[in-house]
Design an enzyme around this catalytic site. Sequence first.
Site, PDB file in Angstrom:
ATOM      1  N   ASP A  71      -0.085  -7.667   0.602  1.00  0.00           N
ATOM      2  CA  ASP A  71       0.316  -6.274   0.787  1.00  0.00           C
ATOM      3  C   ASP A  71       1.837  -6.188   0.836  1.00  0.00           C
ATOM      4  OD1 ASP A  71       0.409  -3.595   1.319  1.00  0.00           O
ATOM      5  OD2 ASP A  71      -0.418  -3.718   3.336  1.00  0.00           O
ATOM      6  N   HIS A 110       0.829  -1.210   0.000  1.00  0.00           N
ATOM      7  CA  HIS A 110       0.000   0.000   0.000  1.00  0.00           C
ATOM      8  C   HIS A 110       0.862   1.259   0.000  1.00  0.00           C
ATOM      9  CE1 HIS A 110       0.239  -0.303   4.563  1.00  0.00           C
ATOM     10  NE2 HIS A 110       0.481   0.974   4.378  1.00  0.00           N
ATOM     11  N   SER A 157       4.392   1.784   8.336  1.00  0.00           N
ATOM     12  CA  SER A 157       3.999   0.810   7.317  1.00  0.00           C
ATOM     13  C   SER A 157       5.213   0.254   6.578  1.00  0.00           C
ATOM     14  CB  SER A 157       3.064   1.457   6.297  1.00  0.00           C
ATOM     15  OG  SER A 157       1.804   1.685   6.840  1.00  0.00           O
TER      16      SER A 157
END
Length: 374
Positions: free
Chosen positions: A241, A207, A323
Site C-alpha cells: 500500500d 490507496h 492515511s
Amino acid sequence: MRRLPTTPRTSMTVAICSVFAVLAAPTAHAAPSPDPAPTAGPDRATALIASMGADRTGGTFYDGDGRLVVAVTDEAAARTVRAQGGTAEVVEHSTDELNSVRTALDRRIADTDPIPNTAWGVDPSTNQVTVSVFDGVSAADRKRLTDVVADYGDKVRVEELPGGIKETAYESLGGIGIVAPYGPTYCTLGFNVRDSSGKKYFVTAGHCASRDEEEFWHREAGGIYFGERTEWWDFGEVEKDYAVIEYVNDDVAAYGAVRAAGATYEITDSRYPDDGESVKRAGAVSSDLVGQVINPSVTFTFPSGKVMKNMIETSHCAKPGDSGGPLWAGTDALGIASATNTPADASCNSAQSQYRTFFQPVHWVLARYGLSAF
C-alpha cells in the site's frame, strides 16, 4: 484510497498510506536491524562530545554505511569514543576552529556587505567550512569572497552550485495534508525522498492514489500544486500500500523532516522497525506521538478483502485523512499509514493506547526504487 468515512465504525478503517516498492518484498524472517552501539544515538554522541570539548572534537555525521561517526582531533579522543562502542574518525580541525572561521565569514561579509546567492556553514563530514556559490554572483563579489576565504586555507571548501537562492512560501514535509482535487481525496504526506541524482519525490498510501482521478496532488493548505503519481505505486496487487509522487513544481521546497503537533522532526534515513520500540505517528488530522511497535511484520485484510502482508502494527490511533502519514523513530523513517481500527468519532491523541494502526514499511519501497530518505 479515499479519506476515511466520518461515520463511526469499529471495523478496520482505511487511514493512511504511500511509498514506493523495494527490490524484493521483506518476509517475516527478514534479518533484524543490528543492535545499536551505545553511542549510535545522537543524544549519546552529543553528550560524549560535550565531555571531551569542542577543541578536541569536530562534530558528528553519518557515513556511507549509515553509521553515526564522532569526529575527533587526536587518537586519545578516538579511543574514548571506541571504548563507548562508537565509531570515531580522527580529523585535522576542531569544531572550535571551524566555528571561528564561520564567525569570521559572518563578520567580514554577511554583517558588513552581504553577497547575494552565497551560503556557508560547518560541515562535519568534510571537516571544513563549506562555502556554496550559486548562480547570480557577480565577478566582483566572487573575487571578494575568494580573497576572504583564501585566508583560511584548507579549513574552507568552495563549491559551485546551479540556480539562485529564492524565497519560497511553499514548504513541504511529512505529516502535512495533501489533496487530489479531482478525487477529491484527502490524505497525508508520508516522507520526502530523493533518488541518486537528487530528484525529489514524496511517498504516501497507495490507496490514496489508486484511481486516475488521484494522479495529481496539491498541498491541502493553500492548494499549492506538488506533482503527480509515478508508475511506482500499488494497492493490494503485490500486497502493498504505497504511492510515490514526483515533485514537478519548482516553487515547492521539499524538506527531509516531519511536522507533528507544532514541532518539526528531522529525518535522515530509513530502516525496518524493531519489535517493541517506541515510535511516533503524524497525520493531517491527528498525531499520536506516543506508541510502540506491536508487530514489525503482520498480515491484515481490509473490509474489501484486499490482503496486506509484512506490514507494521503499532499501538497508535489514527483518523480519517491521516492515511499515508509518517511513522518514525528518532531520525529514521519507518512506515506510512495504511489502516486503523480507530472509530472515526473517537478521540485520537498521545493519551490513547487501545487502538491499532497498520503501516506500509517505507524502507521496502525506497530500496525497491533506489530512493533514500534525506
